[in-house]
Design a protein around this motif. Structure first.
Motif, short mmCIF file in Angstrom:
data_model
loop_
_atom_site.label_atom_id
_atom_site.label_comp_id
_atom_site.label_asym_id
_atom_site.label_seq_id
_atom_site.Cartn_x
_atom_site.Cartn_y
_atom_site.Cartn_z
N TRP A 2 35.16 36.74 28.40
CA TRP A 2 36.07 37.80 28.01
C TRP A 2 36.17 38.85 29.11
O TRP A 2 37.25 39.36 29.39
CB TRP A 2 35.61 38.41 26.69
CG TRP A 2 36.40 39.61 26.28
CD1 TRP A 2 35.95 40.88 26.22
CD2 TRP A 2 37.78 39.66 25.92
NE1 TRP A 2 36.95 41.72 25.83
CE2 TRP A 2 38.10 40.99 25.64
CE3 TRP A 2 38.78 38.70 25.80
CZ2 TRP A 2 39.36 41.41 25.25
CZ3 TRP A 2 40.04 39.12 25.42
CH2 TRP A 2 40.33 40.44 25.15
N SER A 3 35.03 39.18 29.73
CA SER A 3 35.05 40.22 30.76
C SER A 3 35.83 39.76 32.00
O SER A 3 36.50 40.58 32.64
CB SER A 3 33.63 40.61 31.15
OG SER A 3 32.91 39.50 31.62
N ILE A 4 35.79 38.48 32.30
CA ILE A 4 36.56 37.95 33.44
C ILE A 4 38.05 38.07 33.17
O ILE A 4 38.82 38.51 34.03
CB ILE A 4 36.16 36.48 33.73
CG1 ILE A 4 34.72 36.42 34.24
CG2 ILE A 4 37.11 35.85 34.74
CD1 ILE A 4 34.19 35.02 34.38
N LEU A 5 38.46 37.70 31.97
CA LEU A 5 39.88 37.80 31.62
C LEU A 5 40.35 39.25 31.57
O LEU A 5 41.46 39.56 32.00
CB LEU A 5 40.14 37.11 30.28
CG LEU A 5 39.96 35.60 30.26
CD1 LEU A 5 40.13 35.06 28.84
CD2 LEU A 5 40.92 34.93 31.22
N LEU A 6 39.49 40.13 31.08
CA LEU A 6 39.83 41.55 31.04
C LEU A 6 39.98 42.11 32.45
O LEU A 6 40.93 42.85 32.74
CB LEU A 6 38.76 42.32 30.26
CG LEU A 6 39.00 43.81 30.08
CD1 LEU A 6 40.27 44.05 29.28
CD2 LEU A 6 37.80 44.44 29.39
N ALA A 7 39.06 41.75 33.34
CA ALA A 7 39.14 42.22 34.73
C ALA A 7 40.39 41.67 35.42
O ALA A 7 41.08 42.40 36.14
CB ALA A 7 37.89 41.80 35.50
N LEU A 8 40.70 40.40 35.19
CA LEU A 8 41.89 39.80 35.79
C LEU A 8 43.16 40.47 35.27
O LEU A 8 44.06 40.82 36.04
CB LEU A 8 41.93 38.30 35.50
CG LEU A 8 43.13 37.54 36.05
CD1 LEU A 8 43.16 37.61 37.57
CD2 LEU A 8 43.11 36.11 35.59
#
Length: 55
Positions: A2-8
Motif C-alpha cells: 500500500w505504501s508503494i502505491l501511495l508513494a507512486l
C-alpha cells in the motif's frame, strides 16, 4: 504494498502539478535514479544470497 502505491500516486500527482505550473523538477537526472534503483536492488540481493547459502 500500500505504501508503494501511495508513494507512486503522490509522485504522479506532484509531477502533474509541477508540469502544469512549469516548475522544473527537483529530482536527480535519470542516471542518478538508475543508481538509486541499483542501490535498492543491491540491498535486497544480500539477504537473498545469505538465505540461499544457509540452505
Amino acid at each position: 504494498m500500500w505504501s508503494i502505491l501511495l508513494a507512486l500516486g503522490t509522485g504522479i500527482v506532484i509531477g502533474v502539478v509541477f508540469q502544469s505550473l512549469r516548475i522544473p523538477s527537483p529530482a536527480p537526472p535519470m542516471l542518478g535514479l538508475i543508481g538509486l534503483i541499483g542501490m535498492f536492488l543491491g540491498q535486497r540481493l544480500i539477504p537473498w544470497i545469505k538465505l540461499l547459502l544457509n540452505h
